[in-house]
Design a protein around this motif. Structure first.
Motif, PDB file in Angstrom:
ATOM      1  N   VAL A  19      30.748   9.988 -46.019  1.00 19.39           N
ATOM      2  CA  VAL A  19      29.038  10.063 -46.077  1.00 19.39           C
ATOM      3  C   VAL A  19      28.923   8.784 -45.106  1.00 19.39           C
ATOM      4  N   ALA A  20      27.911   8.938 -44.238  1.00 20.44           N
ATOM      5  CA  ALA A  20      27.370   7.957 -43.289  1.00 20.44           C
ATOM      6  C   ALA A  20      26.851   6.735 -44.229  1.00 20.44           C
ATOM      7  N   ALA A  21      26.927   5.521 -43.533  1.00 21.74           N
ATOM      8  CA  ALA A  21      26.542   4.378 -44.120  1.00 21.74           C
ATOM      9  C   ALA A  21      24.973   4.362 -44.389  1.00 21.74           C
ATOM     10  N   PRO A  22      24.277   3.952 -45.297  1.00 22.74           N
ATOM     11  CA  PRO A  22      22.692   4.164 -45.509  1.00 22.74           C
ATOM     12  C   PRO A  22      22.065   3.517 -44.380  1.00 22.74           C
ATOM     13  N   ASN A  23      22.564   2.414 -43.924  1.00 23.67           N
ATOM     14  CA  ASN A  23      21.775   1.458 -42.804  1.00 23.67           C
ATOM     15  C   ASN A  23      22.800   1.170 -41.722  1.00 23.67           C
ATOM     16  N   PRO A  24      23.063   2.224 -40.853  1.00 27.88           N
ATOM     17  CA  PRO A  24      24.254   2.039 -39.778  1.00 27.88           C
ATOM     18  C   PRO A  24      23.743   1.050 -38.763  1.00 27.88           C
ATOM     19  N   THR A  25      24.596   0.345 -38.376  1.00 30.90           N
ATOM     20  CA  THR A  25      24.058  -0.739 -37.302  1.00 30.90           C
ATOM     21  C   THR A  25      23.733   0.132 -35.805  1.00 30.90           C
ATOM     22  N   PRO A  26      22.620  -0.172 -35.458  1.00 33.07           N
ATOM     23  CA  PRO A  26      22.110   0.706 -34.091  1.00 33.07           C
ATOM     24  C   PRO A  26      22.923   0.500 -33.274  1.00 33.07           C
ATOM     25  N   SER A  27      23.354   1.486 -32.324  1.00 34.84           N
ATOM     26  CA  SER A  27      24.151   1.233 -31.251  1.00 34.84           C
ATOM     27  C   SER A  27      23.319   0.387 -30.044  1.00 34.84           C
ATOM     28  N   PRO A  28      23.989  -0.478 -29.453  1.00 34.50           N
ATOM     29  CA  PRO A  28      22.965  -1.304 -28.403  1.00 34.50           C
ATOM     30  C   PRO A  28      22.821  -0.408 -27.320  1.00 34.50           C
ATOM     31  N   PRO A  29      21.751  -0.821 -26.652  1.00 36.87           N
ATOM     32  CA  PRO A  29      21.296   0.217 -25.463  1.00 36.87           C
ATOM     33  C   PRO A  29      21.827   0.058 -24.477  1.00 36.87           C
ATOM     34  N   ARG A  30      22.137   1.254 -23.678  1.00 32.04           N
ATOM     35  CA  ARG A  30      23.163   1.372 -22.583  1.00 32.04           C
ATOM     36  C   ARG A  30      22.277   0.753 -21.375  1.00 32.04           C
ATOM     37  N   GLU A  31      23.025  -0.422 -20.922  1.00 30.46           N
ATOM     38  CA  GLU A  31      22.112  -0.904 -19.752  1.00 30.46           C
ATOM     39  C   GLU A  31      23.103  -0.864 -18.655  1.00 30.46           C
ATOM     40  N   GLY A  32      22.459  -0.730 -17.425  1.00 36.04           N
ATOM     41  CA  GLY A  32      23.457  -1.028 -16.257  1.00 36.04           C
ATOM     42  C   GLY A  32      22.344  -0.728 -14.985  1.00 36.04           C
ATOM     43  N   GLY A  33      22.696  -1.347 -13.741  1.00 32.53           N
ATOM     44  CA  GLY A  33      22.024  -0.974 -12.636  1.00 32.53           C
ATOM     45  C   GLY A  33      22.643  -0.222 -11.501  1.00 32.53           C
ATOM     46  N   LYS A  34      21.894   0.249 -10.780  1.00 33.95           N
ATOM     47  CA  LYS A  34      22.316   1.177  -9.511  1.00 33.95           C
ATOM     48  C   LYS A  34      23.272   0.426  -8.836  1.00 33.95           C
ATOM     49  N   ASN A  35      23.268  -1.035  -8.887  1.00 28.10           N
ATOM     50  CA  ASN A  35      24.332  -1.636  -7.873  1.00 28.10           C
ATOM     51  C   ASN A  35      24.457  -3.014  -8.674  1.00 28.10           C
ATOM     52  N   GLU A  36      25.011  -3.998  -7.967  1.00 29.74           N
ATOM     53  CA  GLU A  36      25.254  -5.205  -8.422  1.00 29.74           C
ATOM     54  C   GLU A  36      24.317  -6.072  -8.504  1.00 29.74           C
ATOM     55  N   LEU A  37      23.158  -5.805  -8.326  1.00 30.79           N
ATOM     56  CA  LEU A  37      22.057  -6.688  -8.101  1.00 30.79           C
ATOM     57  C   LEU A  37      21.870  -7.416  -9.244  1.00 30.79           C
ATOM     58  N   ILE A  38      21.790  -6.975 -10.425  1.00 28.79           N
ATOM     59  CA  ILE A  38      21.764  -7.844 -11.706  1.00 28.79           C
ATOM     60  C   ILE A  38      22.691  -8.729 -11.906  1.00 28.79           C
ATOM     61  N   ASP A  39      23.884  -8.308 -11.775  1.00 27.79           N
ATOM     62  CA  ASP A  39      25.019  -9.145 -12.006  1.00 27.79           C
ATOM     63  C   ASP A  39      25.239 -10.098 -11.108  1.00 27.79           C
ATOM     64  N   GLU A  40      24.778 -10.029  -9.708  1.00 28.44           N
ATOM     65  CA  GLU A  40      25.333 -10.789  -8.967  1.00 28.44           C
ATOM     66  C   GLU A  40      24.078 -11.526  -8.146  1.00 28.44           C
ATOM     67  N   ALA A  41      23.203 -11.063  -7.639  1.00 25.43           N
ATOM     68  CA  ALA A  41      21.856 -11.582  -6.811  1.00 25.43           C
ATOM     69  C   ALA A  41      20.805 -12.170  -8.089  1.00 25.43           C
ATOM     70  N   ILE A  42      20.487 -11.485  -8.888  1.00 24.61           N
ATOM     71  CA  ILE A  42      19.566 -12.059  -9.850  1.00 24.61           C
ATOM     72  C   ILE A  42      20.318 -13.287 -10.663  1.00 24.61           C
ATOM     73  N   GLU A  43      21.348 -13.141 -11.108  1.00 20.76           N
ATOM     74  CA  GLU A  43      22.149 -14.220 -12.022  1.00 20.76           C
ATOM     75  C   GLU A  43      22.257 -15.344 -11.078  1.00 20.76           C
ATOM     76  N   ARG A  44      23.012 -15.228  -9.966  1.00 19.55           N
ATOM     77  CA  ARG A  44      23.263 -16.389  -8.986  1.00 19.55           C
ATOM     78  C   ARG A  44      21.901 -17.017  -8.507  1.00 19.55           C
ATOM     79  N   THR A  45      20.947 -16.162  -8.008  1.00 17.26           N
ATOM     80  CA  THR A  45      19.693 -16.991  -7.165  1.00 17.26           C
ATOM     81  C   THR A  45      18.933 -17.534  -8.269  1.00 17.26           C
ATOM     82  N   SER A  46      18.810 -16.765  -9.461  1.00 21.50           N
ATOM     83  CA  SER A  46      17.944 -17.314 -10.462  1.00 21.50           C
ATOM     84  C   SER A  46      18.646 -18.615 -11.102  1.00 21.50           C
TER      85      SER A  46
END
Length: 348
Positions: A33-60
């Motif tokens: 039986v499933a747990a009464p209050n299962p931990t919600p799955s984290p949202p699937r995140e990801g960009g079309k390119n490496e903009l967030i991982d590189e440009a945004i983090e580095r420059t910010s």
């Protein structure tokens, strides 16, 4: 197997099925039986390119560090200017006294004091005059020494002020470069400036602890994450508590093993905009959209206080290096990737 053997086997199987059915009916069977209050799955995140991982983090990160350095430099410049003003007031008071001492010494030379002593009527008067001359000489020497020290302090303050001015100029150049870099990155990625969220009536957060120079030093994933079984940085915990203290109390998930952004480093949180304890199943509308708009605006307004690296909400990303919302779309085109069901917060 003989016919009689097959008959006995079928009978045992039927009896077993009957027993399991009975146990399930009375609630004793170990059913999955499933747990009464299962931990919600984290949202699937990801960009079309490496903009967030590189440009945004580095420059910010570089932009925020330079901005903090500029703020610190300006504070030091203000203190140095006040110190120079104080020294100038004292110099103005000492200068006439020094001039009078110089004039008196020039006119009298060494002969004047000697004649005054020789004109004494008796030994007692001679000693009194000698003591007076010694006191006057000590006073004159103190004033001249104070004036010389004043001038040394003023010169040192001026030199330090010049260094701080150069430091400010250098950091302003860094800020300009980071802003230019991230603008170019967004342009290459097809991003554009969009109308963002208003700051009207958003509460003010308390100041997240800074170093003595006003910077946000690097922190490790060293404290328990109250939203998962992982860890987060003290700065992330402070931002989470401030956000919840000021009214944004819907479901949150911070640490995540693996994946993009700062989640694995304990420097990011996803704030669901729905009243249920999960991330919903579609784009936020109505009350959920209103909640997300207010939360995103609150985070932007308090970016300096909380040490925010960037905020993503509803296909838009805000960075301190640009000070504006830019269009942003995830790789999968779903509510989690496009951040239309949650507000993403990343911290220094």
């Amino acid at each position: 197997m003989t016919r009689k053997g097959r008959t006995r086997a079928l009978a045992r199987r039927a009896a077993l099925v009957g027993t399991v059915t009975l146990l399930v009916g009375i609630g004793l069977a170990p059913a999955a039986v499933a747990a009464p209050n299962p931990t919600p799955s984290p949202p699937r995140e990801g960009g079309k390119n490496e903009l967030i991982d590189e440009a945004i983090e580095r420059t910010s990160r570089a932009f925020v560090e330079a901005k903090n350095a500029v703020t610190d430099s300006r504070k030091k410049q203000d203190a140095l200017n006040k110190e120079m003003a104080r020294l100038e007031v004292r110099r103005a008071a000492l200068a006439p006294q020094a001039a009078e001492i110089a004039r008196h010494n020039y006119m009298n030379g060494r002969i004047g004091p000697a004649l005054m002593l020789l004109n004494s009527r008796d030994e007692n008067e001679f000693l009194d005059k000698a003591e007076t001359l010694e006191m006057l000489s000590a006073y004159d020497n103190e004033r001249l020494a104070e004036l010389a020290d004043n001038q040394r302090q003023a010169a040192a303050a001026k030199a330090q002020l010049d260094l701080e001015t150069k430091r400010e100029s250098a950091q302003l150049a860094v800020m300009a470069k980071q802003k230019s870099d991230v603008e170019k990155a967004f342009k290459l990625a097809g991003g554009r400036t969009v109308n963002g969220n208003a700051y009207v009536n958003q509460p003010v957060a308390r100041q997240s602890p800074r170093a003595s120079d006003g910077s946000f030093p690097a922190q490790s994933c060293s404290v328990d994450d109250p939203t998962t079984n992982g860890c987060i940085t003290p700065r992330t915990l402070f931002a989470l508590k401030e956000t919840q203290r000021l009214g944004f109390k819907r479901f949150v998930s911070c640490h995540r093993d693996g994946g993009p952004f700062e989640h694995p480093k304990g420097r990011a949180c996803d704030f669901s905009v729905f009243k249920t304890n999960d991330f919903g199943s579609g784009d936020a509308q109505g009350d959920a959209r209103f909640y997300g708009n207010n939360l995103a605006a609150f985070l932007v307004k308090n970016a300096d206080k909380l040490g925010i690296l960037y905020v993503i909400w509803y296909r838009q990303v805000w960075l301190p290096s640009t000070g504006t919302w830019k269009s942003y779309s995830g790789a999968h085109g779903d509510p989690s990737s496009d951040h239309t069901n949650h507000v993403h917060l990343s911290l220094l």
